[in-house]
Design a protein around this motif. Sequence first.
Motif, PDB file in Angstrom:
ATOM      1  N   SER A   2      11.841  -6.592  11.717  1.00  0.00           N
ATOM      2  CA  SER A   2      12.534  -5.920  10.618  1.00  0.00           C
ATOM      3  C   SER A   2      14.009  -5.666  10.924  1.00  0.00           C
ATOM      4  N   GLU A 221       3.206  -4.859   5.163  1.00  0.00           N
ATOM      5  CA  GLU A 221       4.234  -5.894   5.358  1.00  0.00           C
ATOM      6  C   GLU A 221       5.363  -5.654   4.357  1.00  0.00           C
ATOM      7  N   GLY A 222       6.590  -5.578   4.842  1.00  0.00           N
ATOM      8  CA  GLY A 222       7.731  -5.449   3.931  1.00  0.00           C
ATOM      9  C   GLY A 222       8.067  -4.020   3.528  1.00  0.00           C
ATOM     10  N   ALA A 252      10.100  -4.158   6.560  1.00  0.00           N
ATOM     11  CA  ALA A 252      11.331  -4.867   6.160  1.00  0.00           C
ATOM     12  C   ALA A 252      12.531  -4.206   6.830  1.00  0.00           C
TER      13      ALA A 252
END
Length: 286
Positions: A2, A221-222, A252
């Motif tokens: 990230s 995720e993200g 992220a």
Amino acid sequence: MSKLIDGKAIAAKIRAEIAAGVTTLRATGVTPGLAVVLVGDDPASQVYVSMKEKACRDVGIFSDEYKLPAETSEAELLALIDQLNHDPKIHGILVQLPLPKQIDADKVLEAISPLKDADGFHPYNVGRLAIGKPTFRPCTPYGVMVMLQETGLDLAGKEVVVVGRSNIVGKPVALMCLQQNATVTICHSKTRDLAAKVRAADVVIAAVGRPEMIKGDWIKEGAVVIDVGVNRVGEKKLVGDVEFAAAAERAAAITPVPGGVGPMTITMLLYNTLEAAKRFASRATA
Ligand SMILES: Nc1nc2c(c(=O)[nH]1)N[C@@H](CN(C=O)c1ccc(C(=O)N[C@@H](CCC(=O)O)C(=O)O)cc1)CN2
């Protein structure tokens, strides 16, 4: 891997803007002044207070320190607050928390004039925040919001999970996210299946004060992860509330500890002090 949200860099940028604002105000004859009150000898509090004094010096804010012994009575502290409320050189007052046991912190925070409430902890300012009309915002949550803004993320419609419900961080940051149209969930010690709540979050704000309690594999995720925790582990090591390395694999963007939210807390204190001084100056000329 990230993107790191660099609190030190964001803080440096904002502090330069604050220094410019201080210079402008000083040219009109008003030097922003902050009273820093520390009761007792808690080592972490001593470090934070020194950092605040240095930060004031760096941007040209006058700071007056009051270091009182641990056995100071509530009445003595309230008398000092009353004196500072009436001191024209002082535009912001901060009482470092936690306070020793014999002192009711709520009573002390309520005694600070809401006009000089650089920490944004007075019930008047908390109430203004709750109705979406903030005046002075508490520094750590305010810093979190500035960092989120720097990521370019639009919070509208996002699932934000705040872990921790303190008056200083959890509750106000939840209100600030709500104000930006996020869907906010506040989790705490009685929350069932915390992992599931965190797994559903687009933004996780960890403010629980327990080292690495939020596991890396809970992070979607993200997601964007803001870690407010500053936990001392062993002699020197500082860790956050989130398992950083594992969370960074999935997020992220993520804040480090140290160098994340911490420097923003002090930056927003400087910001609030400058604001208080500007408002004082405009009241004086009205
Ligand atoms: N009156 C207040 N008391 C307390 C507040 C507050 O906002 N007002 N917040 C915390 C402590 N705090 C400020 O007072 C604070 C905590 C951490 C940092 C910081 O910059 N941390 C660094 C690491 C510093 C270190 O080495 O210990 C980092 O995270 O990079 C600043 C301010 C409780 N009390």
